[in-house]
Design a protein around this motif. Structure first.
Motif, PDB file in Angstrom:
ATOM      1  N   ALA A  27       0.827  -1.208   0.000  1.00  0.00           N
ATOM      2  CA  ALA A  27       0.000   0.000   0.000  1.00  0.00           C
ATOM      3  C   ALA A  27       0.862   1.259   0.000  1.00  0.00           C
ATOM      4  O   ALA A  27       0.589   2.214  -0.735  1.00  0.00           O
ATOM      5  CB  ALA A  27      -0.943  -0.011   1.193  1.00  0.00           C
ATOM      6  N   VAL A  28       1.921   1.254   0.815  1.00  0.00           N
ATOM      7  CA  VAL A  28       2.817   2.410   0.866  1.00  0.00           C
ATOM      8  C   VAL A  28       3.502   2.624  -0.486  1.00  0.00           C
ATOM      9  O   VAL A  28       3.559   3.746  -1.005  1.00  0.00           O
ATOM     10  CB  VAL A  28       3.871   2.240   1.991  1.00  0.00           C
ATOM     11  N   THR A  31       0.882   3.763  -3.185  1.00  0.00           N
ATOM     12  CA  THR A  31       0.429   5.128  -2.898  1.00  0.00           C
ATOM     13  C   THR A  31       1.519   6.134  -3.246  1.00  0.00           C
ATOM     14  O   THR A  31       1.251   7.170  -3.869  1.00  0.00           O
ATOM     15  CB  THR A  31       0.023   5.265  -1.417  1.00  0.00           C
ATOM     16  N   VAL A  34       1.787   6.443  -7.091  1.00  0.00           N
ATOM     17  CA  VAL A  34       0.729   7.271  -7.675  1.00  0.00           C
ATOM     18  C   VAL A  34       0.987   8.745  -7.366  1.00  0.00           C
ATOM     19  O   VAL A  34       0.872   9.610  -8.249  1.00  0.00           O
ATOM     20  CB  VAL A  34      -0.658   6.824  -7.161  1.00  0.00           C
ATOM     21  N   ALA A  35       1.347   9.043  -6.114  1.00  0.00           N
ATOM     22  CA  ALA A  35       1.603  10.439  -5.719  1.00  0.00           C
ATOM     23  C   ALA A  35       2.765  11.026  -6.522  1.00  0.00           C
ATOM     24  O   ALA A  35       2.675  12.161  -7.014  1.00  0.00           O
ATOM     25  CB  ALA A  35       1.898  10.522  -4.228  1.00  0.00           C
TER      26      ALA A  35
END
Length: 155
Positions: A27-28, A31, A34-35
């Motif tokens: 998840a990290v 995320t 994407v960021a």
């Protein structure tokens, strides 16, 4: 009555098929990927001095960074009735239950190691104690119990 604690109960076997993966780490990484892609792409279109080729190179760089982080989030271990599939960053290997001699996660290990019947050791990056140590320990115990049960059943 003695003060010796009872040994811990063996872990309950998970229903097969089961997939072990470092979900928090994944998840990290995704995320952050994407960021990074969104920020670099936004910068590319917000800077008025960039040519179309320069904008494209910014977007390409953001996509490349996202792809690297997505690749790093790929590891998993999938156990089913016939064996285990270990998916690491760039490789994947299918093992029969009988090939797995031992499942190891020692203190300080970055991930689980599978000792194999051919005398080699295979890292299984899908179970790693980085962010979620207790989950990794539980997953390693479950995989060990599955391997012990399946190997005993085949012998």
């Amino acid at each position: 009555m003695s003060d010796v604690p009872a040994p811990p109960a063996p872990p309950a076997l998970p229903a097969l098929p089961v997939t072990f993966r470092p979900t928090r780490t994944r998840a990290v990484l995704l995320t952050a990927g994407v960021a990074i892609f969104v920020v670099i792409t936004a910068i590319a279109f917000l800077l008025p001095v960039l040519s179309p080729g320069e904008r494209a190179s910014f977007v390409f760089t953001g996509a490349l960074l996202f792809a690297v982080l997505a690749l790093l989030s790929r590891p998993k271990v999938v156990a089913d009735e016939s064996g285990v599939t270990v998916v690491n960053i760039a490789t994947s290997r299918r093992l029969e239950w009988a090939e797995i001699v031992q499942v190891n996660l020692r203190p300080g290990d970055p991930w689980v190691f599978l000792n194999l019947s051919d005398g080699t050791s295979l890292p299984a990056l899908g179970i790693q104690p980085g962010i979620a140590k207790q989950q990794a320990i539980a997953d390693a115990r479950a995989l060990r119990a599955l391997a012990d049960t399946r190997t005993a059943r085949e012998n």
